[in-house]
Design an enzyme around this catalytic site. Structure first.
Site, PDB file in Angstrom:
ATOM      1  N   LYS A 140       4.261 -56.254 -21.359  1.00 49.47           N
ATOM      2  CA  LYS A 140       4.985 -56.273 -20.638  1.00 49.47           C
ATOM      3  C   LYS A 140       6.590 -55.983 -20.484  1.00 49.47           C
ATOM      4  CE  LYS A 140       2.485 -58.317 -16.960  1.00 49.47           C
ATOM      5  NZ  LYS A 140       2.341 -59.258 -15.695  1.00 49.47           N
ATOM      6  N   THR A 191      -0.090 -55.099 -18.922  1.00 49.77           N
ATOM      7  CA  THR A 191      -0.227 -56.176 -18.481  1.00 49.77           C
ATOM      8  C   THR A 191      -0.043 -57.507 -20.540  1.00 49.77           C
ATOM      9  OG1 THR A 191      -1.845 -58.165 -17.338  1.00 49.77           O
ATOM     10  CG2 THR A 191      -3.020 -56.650 -18.439  1.00 49.77           C
ATOM     11  N   GLY A 245       7.364 -64.868 -20.772  1.00 51.83           N
ATOM     12  CA  GLY A 245       7.278 -64.099 -21.696  1.00 51.83           C
ATOM     13  C   GLY A 245       7.492 -63.190 -20.530  1.00 51.83           C
ATOM     14  N   GLY A 275       5.814 -71.353 -19.860  1.00 52.63           N
ATOM     15  CA  GLY A 275       5.117 -69.431 -20.321  1.00 52.63           C
ATOM     16  C   GLY A 275       7.065 -68.483 -19.340  1.00 52.63           C
ATOM     17  N   ASN A 294       5.351 -54.277 -16.056  1.00 54.00           N
ATOM     18  CA  ASN A 294       4.525 -53.892 -15.863  1.00 54.00           C
ATOM     19  C   ASN A 294       4.077 -52.858 -14.884  1.00 54.00           C
ATOM     20  OD1 ASN A 294       5.514 -54.637 -12.768  1.00 54.00           O
ATOM     21  ND2 ASN A 294       2.753 -55.203 -12.396  1.00 54.00           N
ATOM     22  N   SER A 343     -10.318 -57.663 -15.338  1.00 52.97           N
ATOM     23  CA  SER A 343      -9.424 -57.196 -14.269  1.00 52.97           C
ATOM     24  C   SER A 343     -10.083 -56.131 -12.649  1.00 52.97           C
ATOM     25  CB  SER A 343      -8.793 -56.392 -14.850  1.00 52.97           C
ATOM     26  OG  SER A 343      -7.427 -55.567 -13.746  1.00 52.97           O
ATOM     27  N   LEU A 344      -9.534 -57.181 -11.798  1.00 58.44           N
ATOM     28  CA  LEU A 344      -9.907 -55.682 -10.659  1.00 58.44           C
ATOM     29  C   LEU A 344      -8.704 -54.935 -10.032  1.00 58.44           C
ATOM     30  CD1 LEU A 344     -11.110 -59.104  -8.303  1.00 58.44           C
ATOM     31  CD2 LEU A 344     -12.259 -57.696 -10.012  1.00 58.44           C
ATOM     32  N   SER A 345      -7.978 -55.190 -10.776  1.00 63.83           N
ATOM     33  CA  SER A 345      -6.911 -53.754 -10.650  1.00 63.83           C
ATOM     34  C   SER A 345      -7.560 -52.868 -10.710  1.00 63.83           C
ATOM     35  CB  SER A 345      -5.978 -53.822 -11.956  1.00 63.83           C
ATOM     36  OG  SER A 345      -4.492 -54.918 -11.872  1.00 63.83           O
ATOM     37  N   ASP A 367       5.694 -57.157 -10.745  1.00 66.36           N
ATOM     38  CA  ASP A 367       5.204 -59.380 -10.949  1.00 66.36           C
ATOM     39  C   ASP A 367       5.975 -59.912  -9.966  1.00 66.36           C
ATOM     40  OD1 ASP A 367       2.734 -58.240 -12.296  1.00 66.36           O
ATOM     41  OD2 ASP A 367       3.743 -58.664 -13.859  1.00 66.36           O
TER      42      ASP A 367
END
Length: 293
Positions: A88, A84, A150, A148, A109, A32-34, A124
């Site tokens: 969520k 994440t 979710g 998807g 999130n 992750s780059l968060s 998000d």
């Protein structure tokens, strides 16, 4: 809780008062780059800002430990957490309240700890919508397929409606999830149809992948590449790898494409604002992301 304390020992003494500590809860999030975006923006703004990866895979924690982890992080003084895959929606039962966006979407999130309250937000939705507005400003939006439904998918579906999609078709390998999302959105007067077979609908202006398929941990494609053709657009919410197999094949087929990088950056921009009460620089956070990537 004792075992959790052992696994998360480095978080039990989080240092001087006034520091801001944030966590990211998820599985397989080592890439992750968060953390980079948040930490560098915090430093740029002169904050004592710390962003911790809390990877349930790396820590050998089960999904059933989610509530205990949230309890522990609040207890030791965290300001909040990002959430994440795959938490969520599971996080909802561990919160006191939901912001209007999260309540409508049914997924969270970003969680803020404030005076004994845990308030869930969803950045998000705004993040995907902002990325779409900038990255695919002129594409047709009459008929769109989303794969998807979710936690991330619920936010993306709402964002697609916000950017002008007229007829949204949603598919999930778990039909109850797609049917539930479609029903909730129809209750808000949005035109959303759950389908159980992608081939049952002949054509789409655009296709959105809101599943984990394409991540390093879940390789592959969520849709038959034979369904991709010039004149369509394809969006992905995955950003590591930056170019998924879906995006690569879509570009080869002549489609306009939107990788998941924009959503990753803009959701972080909005989350940073919630955590700190300060307006971050989206330009600087973008540069941080690109340099790290």
């Amino acid at each position: 809780m004792a075992n959790l304390g052992s696994n998360l020992a480095e978080l039990l003494d989080i240092g001087a008062k006034g520091a801001i500590h944030i966590g990211l809860l998820g599985r397989g999030i080592g890439a992750s780059l968060s953390p980079t975006m948040h930490r560098q923006e915090g430093e740029r703004q002169g904050l004592d800002y710390h962003y911790h990866l809390i990877d349930f895979d790396a820590l050998a924690l089960g999904n059933e430990h989610l509530g205990d982890v949230v309890d522990l992080l609040e207890k030791v003084g965290f300001r909040g957490v990002n959430v994440t895959h795959p938490f969520k929606q599971a996080i909802l039962e561990h919160l006191n309240d939901l912001a209007p966006d999260a309540k409508q979407i049914g997924a969270v999130n970003t969680v803020i700890f404030d005076g004994g309250q845990r308030v869930g937000h969803n950045t998000d939705c705004w993040g995907f919508a902002e990325s779409f507005r900038l990255g695919l400003p002129q594409v047709p939006r009459k008929r769109v397929l989303q794969i998807g439904t979710g936690g991330a998918g619920a936010a993306v579906a709402r964002a697609l409606i916000e950017v002008g999609v007229e007829d949204l078709f949603v598919f999930d390998t778990d039909p109850s999830r797609s049917q539930g999302l479609a029903a909730r959105m129809r209750d808000m007067d949005y035109q959303v149809t759950a389908i159980t077979d992608i081939s049952s609908v002949s054509s789409f202006d655009g296709i959105v992948n809101a599943t984990p398929i394409g991540m390093d941990k879940y390789p592959g494609m969520p849709v038959d590449p034979e369904r991709l053709g010039a004149g369509q657009w394809v969006a992905d919410i995955i950003y590591f790898p930056r170019e998924t197999q879906l995006i690569s094949r879509a570009e080869a087929a002549g489609c306009s494409t939107l990788p998941g990088t924009g959503m990753a950056i803009f959701q972080a921009v909005k989350a940073f604002e919630l955590f700190t009460g300060r307006i971050p620089s989206r330009e600087e956070m973008t540069r941080s992301f690109q340099a790290a990537d």
